[in-house]
Scaffold this active site. Sequence first.
Site, PDB file in Angstrom:
ATOM      1  N   CYS A  23      44.595 -25.916 129.521  1.00  0.00           N
ATOM      2  CA  CYS A  23      44.701 -27.227 130.160  1.00  0.00           C
ATOM      3  C   CYS A  23      43.384 -27.962 129.925  1.00  0.00           C
ATOM      4  O   CYS A  23      42.590 -27.550 129.079  1.00  0.00           O
ATOM      5  CB  CYS A  23      45.035 -27.108 131.647  1.00  0.00           C
ATOM      6  N   THR A  24      43.129 -29.032 130.644  1.00  0.00           N
ATOM      7  CA  THR A  24      41.954 -29.867 130.375  1.00  0.00           C
ATOM      8  C   THR A  24      40.638 -29.128 130.607  1.00  0.00           C
ATOM      9  O   THR A  24      39.779 -29.051 129.731  1.00  0.00           O
ATOM     10  CB  THR A  24      41.985 -31.137 131.238  1.00  0.00           C
TER      11      THR A  24
END
Length: 343
Positions: free
Chosen positions: A199-200
């Site tokens: 994810c980020t």
Amino acid sequence: MQLYNKLSAKERAVLIDEAGKDRLTISFYQYHKIEDPQTFRDKLFLEWNALDVLGRIYVSYEGINAQLSVPSDRMLELKEQLDAIPFLKDIRLNVAVEQDNKSFLKLKVKVRNKIVADGLNDETFDVTDKGIHLNAKEFNEMLANPNTVCVDMRNHYESEIGHFDGAVTPDVDTFRDSLDIIEEDLKDNKEDKNLLMYCTGGIRCEKASAYYKHKGFKNVFQLEGGIIEYTRQVKEEGIENKFLGKNFVFDHRRAEKISDHVVSNCHQCGEPCDEHVNCDNEACHLLFIQCKSCSEKMNTCCSDECKEIAALPFEEQKELRKGKGNSNKIFKKGRSEVLTFKR
């Protein structure tokens, strides 16, 4: 005692210009039981406001999730403040790939039920039983393994402009939606496949990896520090970059360029494009992808109707908005019947 931001975004932008100082955009998170989130929140606001920190920070009983910017010459002071908090001592700080002095224009420290809206009942599984963390080199090796299924744990408008080569990108509006979809799609491979997630900045994978282990997945891995830390390691260590396109970020920059690939298209004409904008009609404010040609033609609006409204005098626009809720809720980013190439 000031415990809330009192300046508008425009006022803050002027002050940043007048200060003439470079700022650093950073992010971090930590799961930790906080007995009194409100008191902790107030403490952070007072300390960070004094350092001219700006950003969006969520505090809850389960920990902290922070995205912020700080003047470069005060970064050491911020680090000392964090180290003085036992559960944040030596916390990894994800430094943005691309810096912008106006990535944040307000300091917002909010108490939430959860630091990520996952919709899960944490009492039903061990949230500390997480997957195996991988650095950039290890992630690339696992990604190349034919027995690996790599899954993007972000929402559709994030993965649309950038993702890892070969990753599964669920077309979802929320993090919670992706959990059930992935489990269903991989239900027959819980024991024989490597489930590799990213994810980020890593926070969504922390919870997701524990959840999937609880659901019976045997080989669960996650990218430590997310795309942000991966990019730093790729640049500093000369590792091959497997990420295609841009990394969506939740501040005024909207995205960081990770590679030269353009993997998405304008939602209005279909031409290759990866520039997110918000519809210039404040009553709409839809987030969507728009190329420069369409932006000029539509005045940065998503539809002819919004274009007409945005052209009205400000007071007339305010009258039209009276008594009406926002027509495009946050979970409908990038989706609208008026967008030919993204409905």
